[in-house]
Each structure stands twice: as C-alpha cells, then as structure tokens.
Design a protein around this motif. Structure first.
Motif, mmCIF file in Angstrom:
data_model
loop_
_atom_site.group_PDB
_atom_site.id
_atom_site.type_symbol
_atom_site.label_atom_id
_atom_site.label_comp_id
_atom_site.label_asym_id
_atom_site.label_seq_id
_atom_site.Cartn_x
_atom_site.Cartn_y
_atom_site.Cartn_z
ATOM 1 N N ASP A 1 -28.844 -36.245 -30.208
ATOM 2 C CA ASP A 1 -30.246 -36.252 -29.966
ATOM 3 C C ASP A 1 -30.844 -37.546 -30.396
ATOM 4 O O ASP A 1 -31.352 -38.536 -29.538
ATOM 5 N N SER B 1 -30.188 -28.838 -22.893
ATOM 6 C CA SER B 1 -31.274 -28.581 -23.788
ATOM 7 C C SER B 1 -31.175 -27.352 -24.631
ATOM 8 O O SER B 1 -31.376 -26.426 -24.200
ATOM 9 N N GLN C 1 -32.795 -26.218 -26.863
ATOM 10 C CA GLN C 1 -33.932 -25.659 -27.394
ATOM 11 C C GLN C 1 -34.513 -24.573 -26.047
ATOM 12 O O GLN C 1 -34.796 -23.668 -26.427
ATOM 13 N N ARG C 2 -34.002 -24.945 -24.807
ATOM 14 C CA ARG C 2 -34.313 -24.024 -23.982
ATOM 15 C C ARG C 2 -33.058 -23.006 -23.486
ATOM 16 O O ARG C 2 -33.194 -22.304 -22.792
ATOM 17 N N GLY C 3 -31.945 -23.491 -24.182
ATOM 18 C CA GLY C 3 -30.910 -22.639 -24.073
ATOM 19 C C GLY C 3 -30.145 -23.179 -22.692
ATOM 20 O O GLY C 3 -29.297 -22.182 -22.069
ATOM 21 N N ALA C 4 -30.586 -24.233 -22.110
ATOM 22 C CA ALA C 4 -29.776 -24.722 -20.816
ATOM 23 C C ALA C 4 -28.734 -25.564 -21.035
ATOM 24 O O ALA C 4 -28.876 -26.577 -21.763
ATOM 25 N N SER C 5 -27.782 -25.461 -20.259
ATOM 26 C CA SER C 5 -26.570 -26.420 -20.198
ATOM 27 C C SER C 5 -27.255 -27.571 -19.255
ATOM 28 O O SER C 5 -27.918 -27.546 -18.633
ATOM 29 N N ASN D 1 -25.663 -25.623 -12.234
ATOM 30 C CA ASN D 1 -25.184 -25.921 -13.600
ATOM 31 C C ASN D 1 -23.969 -25.191 -13.828
ATOM 32 O O ASN D 1 -23.331 -24.561 -12.934
#
Length: 615
Positions: free
Chosen positions: A290, A487, A489-493, A505
């Motif tokens: 980050d 991300s 924090q959002r659990g998104a790849s 994704n």
C-alpha cells in the motif's frame, strides 16, 4: 566372464566389504560405495521382507546386486548378473519421516521430514521419473536445485536445497524439515520444484493428509504408482546456459518473509544463502505494498501531460522521482537485518543481463522496481539533485521472471511452442482516444504482415469468451482495459473492467475450461498483477488452471497512451523466441531507460519461456 575373473571380482568385493564394515560403516554405506563404482542395486532384503526394490522402465545398467542379511546378521553378496549398459531415466522417491509423520498423515503441532532420494523404498509417498533428469547420468558431476513450497499450515525450514550427483548417483539424500501448524486444514498441498540452475524442469504437487497428533492411523495406502513428470514426453532442446543465473525463493513463514538465494555460474551452483526479514509478516507486507502505491500516486498518470506515446523529459523526471522513492523504500524494507542486506547486495553486485528467476507461493513483490540507493521524493531540492538513472533499477538490469508454485506439468511450454502464431486482441475501444486506437491498429497490421493470425475481441461478450471460457487457440492474449488492484479491506481481489458495466475477477474464470495453445496473457490494465498476500489466488493462478503458460501484468497504475505503445511491444516480445522472454522484456525496459522513462518497470513477467534454439 571367466572363472578367474569371477573369483577376482568376488574376492575384491569381499575385501572391500570387510574393510568398510570394519571401519564401522553399515550396509547403507556399503551400498553407496558399490554404486559409486558402477554397481546397481536390485533388492535389499532382511529375511524374507523386501526393504527396497529399484524398478525402472528399462533394465538397470551395470551389474545387478541383491544383498541379503540372514538370521545371524551376517551380510553377503549374491545374484551378480551383467546387464545392458544403456542409461535409463533416473527414478526418484519422496518419503516422510520424523515424529510429525505417523499413520499416513502429517501430525499437527509436530515436525516432520520430507526426504528426496534415488533409493527405492516401499514406504515412499511418491515415485517419479522424467526425461529431463537424464542429464544426471550423462555428466560426471551434476546438480539439481530443489525448492519446496509448504502451502497453508506447513512451514518449510531451508526450502531451497541442492542435490549433488556424481556419475549419476545422488551423493546424499535431501531432507526438508516441515513444521506443521497446531490447527488448520485437514490436508496440505506441498509443491516441489526441480531446477537446473534457474531453468524450471518440473513441478510436482503432493496432496498430503493432516491429522491431530493423537488421531488414529489412516488405512494403509497402496504402493504409489510411478509418475511420469513429462506428461506426454515433451522434450526441451539443449541450449547454452547464460554465464550468471540467480534463483530467488520468497515465502511467508511464521517468523517473517523468507528469502533464499541460489547463485549459478554456467549452470553450477556457486553459493546458497538465506535470510528471514522478521518485520515483514502477512499484514505488514500488505501495508508495504500500500505504501508503494502511495509513493507512486494513484492519479499521477491522469494528467494531460501523459496523453502521448512519448512523454516530455520534464514529466519523465517527475515519474522517475516517484519510482525511485518507491523502489528505495522497497529495497530498504527487504534488506532489514544483516543477512538480508548481504543477500540483496550479492544480487545487486551481479552484472547487467543476469537472469533472476523468482520462485514464490503467494508473495508477489514488484522486484523490477528495486532501487538500491537511498532516495525520497519529499526531500528538499538540494538533496534531490543526485542524478537518478533508470538503469539502476533491477528491472532494467536483470531479466526477472516470476514463477508461482502450482506443480503444473511442463508440457504447457511445448504446447505453446507447437501452436500456430495467433494473437487475440481484447481491447476496450472506449478508452485512450485516437492515439491508443492508432497504436492498436498499427499492431494488428504489423502482425498480419508477419503472417501472424489476429483475432479481435472488442466487446464484453467476445472478451468474456476468451478470458473466462478459454475459447481461443491464440498463443498470445492481449488485454487492454481499465483495471483495479486487490482490496483486502473489502476482501476483493484484482479485477479487469473490460467494458462499461463489464467487470471480471479471478473468481469468475471457469476453471474447467482449458486453453488449447497454453497462451501468455498480457494484462495491460492498471494493477492487474497486484495479488494481495492476505487474499488467496489471483489472475495468474486462475489462468494457470485454464492451462495458460503465464502472463505479463502490471504492478501499479500505468499511463494509457504510453501503456498501449509498450503493450504492443510486449506482444512482439512474446512472439520473438530467439531469447528468453524475460530477457526480451528486460531489453525493452533498458531501451526506455536510456530515455529516462521508468514506466516499463511497472510490468512484471510471470512465466518462463525459453528460446526455441540455442542462445
């Protein structure tokens, strides 16, 4: 063989056996001594229980020996027979041991051992052979580099080790210590990779049961079948090895980031060193990634000054300062501790053009951006007057290729080479303006003039068929669109935005679909290769499950117009098979480095492709 010859041979063996056993050497040492002198072992028995049986596809070379220990504990030699002198493929076994292995399973909270051997063993967990191992029989001295990835719940101590061969014989078994977590999964996928210097020969994944320390034994398993790692018999042509090669292993353990370096000179290991950066754990590594993104700036390339395939020097200088600031930070964080600092200094001291092969499982770092000098873009002007040079970045100096451990068969390389040259162009035509459109039109025209088939996919459904369902026979799949990084924090790849309201994704990729030609995917979209260490999987893993050879992806945001220009050159680099792909890309970066342009450093080669003819 005459009677006097036989008598002399028998007496010689008897005297040698007596001398060795008299020195306190056991049966195992005697066998090793005999094998180094051209003997081959067929069976080792104790009473009526066969301990080992060396089975091969073809008859063993040399002499066949059966060694039996009687009830009185005395050893003798019997059953000598001369056989064909042709060298078969060597066979190897893997077996488990230690207190952390019992009843057919790894035991939680304990330490086990995984042992690589060329001795047959009825307790072997796996038996395998491969034509690319035959080189150990063809040279007086040979080496294999073994890299073991523990996977979830298993930490490997000293994960990179050398197997030394003399006259085709393994001099010492290679043992990996495995620390099994006290809780977690009910199985572990251990992946063992075999390298000749930095050239990946094979990958073998072992699914291994994991049970509690006091749980009952599992039912006895059948003897393991012989695994043919060629999976179709694909051969790799001999080639001239580069003078200097480096193999870098990256893995997260409970103690921190493990870095192991193997240095090779003309294919022979010069040194093997290791370090653990204890400040870099799963969470702190994500925080570092980050910070690197922040150093570069998410909106830096959105300025109108980058609406050109050839940015002005003043804009390149500003970009260079940001890249140097991020690269200096990355180098500093990875070199915390004396051992890590010395290891990175050894890499940095290598000559330009050195091949750097990175083997990793779940750790994706933008090593192309490594900058070995202290620099910060926030310094006052008088401190920033030091002349920055793009040619000092690792990506401009070294041919970096990243291999993720998945144990896939190396037949993918042969399928890729055998396929007709075809390129699938997957382009979001709504972005980039006329400049980007002209670049892609020129790319299509130049490919067709070279006799390369071009298949355009310019809308959402067409691109989904290529990327999600593997419905193409192209050897290169080029994707140009917007992208977004992972991300946690959002659990998104990470994701690709192929068109308006058309986002994919890694989880959307159809795992049962298979590419015919083992293509290389070029994901020319922002942050398309920034897999998070706290999330499982990414585009590379997903496309590998579809039988893709690998990909070239971005580590950061990239400028749209120049990105299109560089992406077109990457397509050409993938089709040029006179040099390793990583070297082709390094040369592109070095060319732009002469102009002071660091943007090509933001692209990572995540596959390995050798030239079709000797370098």
């Amino acid at each position: 063989m005459g009677s006097w010859d036989f008598l002399g041979l028998f007496v010689g063996c008897f005297v040698a056996a007596g001398a060795l056993l008299g020195r306190g050497l056991g049966l195992r040492e005697l066998l090793k001594w005999l094998r180094r002198r051209g003997w081959r072992r067929r069976g080792v028995d104790v009473g009526e229980v066969v301990l080992t049986h060396y089975k091969v596809k073809e008859p063993n070379p040399g002499y066949e020996i059966a060694v039996r220990s009687g009830d009185d504990g005395q050893s003798g030699l019997e059953g000598l027979s001369e056989q064909s002198q042709d060298s078969p493929e060597p066979q190897f076994t893997l077996r488990f041991g230690g207190e952390g292995w019992r009843g057919g399973a790894l035991r939680r909270g304990l330490r086990a051992r995984l042992i690589f051997s060329d001795l047959a063993d009825p307790k072997a967990y796996a038996r395998f052979s491969g034509s690319k191992f035959a080189a150990v029989n063809k040279t007086p001295e040979a080496q294999l580099t073994l890299v073991l990835h523990g996977g979830a719940g298993v930490t490997v101590n000293q994960p990179v080790q050398l197997a030394q061969f003399v006259d085709g014989q393994l001099q010492q078994e290679v043992a990996f210590d495995l620390d099994v977590a006290a809780s977690g999964y009910d199985h572990a996928n251990l992946t063992l990779q075999f390298f000749a210097a930095t050239a990946l020969l094979y990958g073998l994944t072992l699914p291994v049961p994991v049970a509690d320390a006091l749980a009952p034994d599992l039912p006895p398993a059948d003897p393991p079948p012989l695994i043919d790692l060629d999976a179709g018999g694909a051969q790799q042509a001999d080639k001239v090895l580069p003078e200097r090669q480096l193999l870098l292993y990256l893995s997260l353990s409970a103690e921190g980031l493990v870095i192991t370096l193997g240095e090779f000179h003309h294919g022979v290991a010069d040194a093997l060193s290791s370090a653990c950066v204890r400040t870099l754990t799963q969470s702190s590594l994500q925080a570092l990634l980050d910070r690197l993104q922040s150093e570069l700036g998410a909106d830096f390339f959105e300025a109108e000054s980058w609406d050109s395939a050839n940015p002005q020097p003043v804009h390149l200088a500003a970009c260079l300062e940001r890249a140097a600031s991020a690269g200096s930070l990355l180098y500093e964080e990875l070199s915390l501790g004396d051992e890590a600092r010395q290891l990175l200094a050894r890499i940095n001291a290598q000559p330009d053009g050195t091949r750097l092969t990175v083997s990793t499982a779940g750790v994706t770092l933008p090593l192309e951006l490594m900058y070995p000098y202290e620099f910060d873009k926030r310094w006052p002007t008088n401190l920033r007057e030091r002349a920055l040079d793009v040619r000092d970045f690792w990506g401009a100096r070294f041919a970096i290729e990243v291999l993720h451990a998945d144990g896939r068969g190396r037949e993918l390389k042969q399928r890729h080479r055998d396929a007709a040259p075809r390129v699938s162009l997957n382009i979001d035509t709504q972005i980039g303006g006329e400049g980007v459109a002209r670049i892609h039109q020129a790319l299509s025209s130049s490919l067709q003039q070279l006799g390369v088939g071009v298949v355009p996919a310019m809308d959402c459904e067409a691109m989904k068929r290529v990327l999600l369902a593997a419905q193409t026979d192209a050897v290169v799949i080029y994707v140009y669109c917007h992208g977004a990084g992972a991300s946690p924090q959002r659990g998104a790849s990470e994701s690709l935005m192929l068109d308006f309201d058309c986002e994919i994704n890694p989880g959307a990729i159809h795992s049962r679909s298979r590419y015919l030609s083992a293509p290389i995917l070029i994901l020319n979209a922002c942050n398309s290769g920034t897999t998070s260490p706290v999330l499982s999987g990414g585009f590379l893993q997903a496309f590998r499950r579809q039988d893709a050879l690998g990909m070239i992806a971005t580590s950061f945001y990239v400028p749209m117009v120049f990105g299109a220009k560089f992406g077109a050159e990457l397509v050409q680099a993938c089709l040029d098979r006179t040099r390793p792909l990583a070297e082709n890309v390094r040369r592109l970066r070095a060319t732009y480095a002469q102009e002071g342009n660091p943007a090509p450093l933001f692209y990572s080669v995540q596959c390995q492709l050798e030239p079709e003819r000797p370098i």
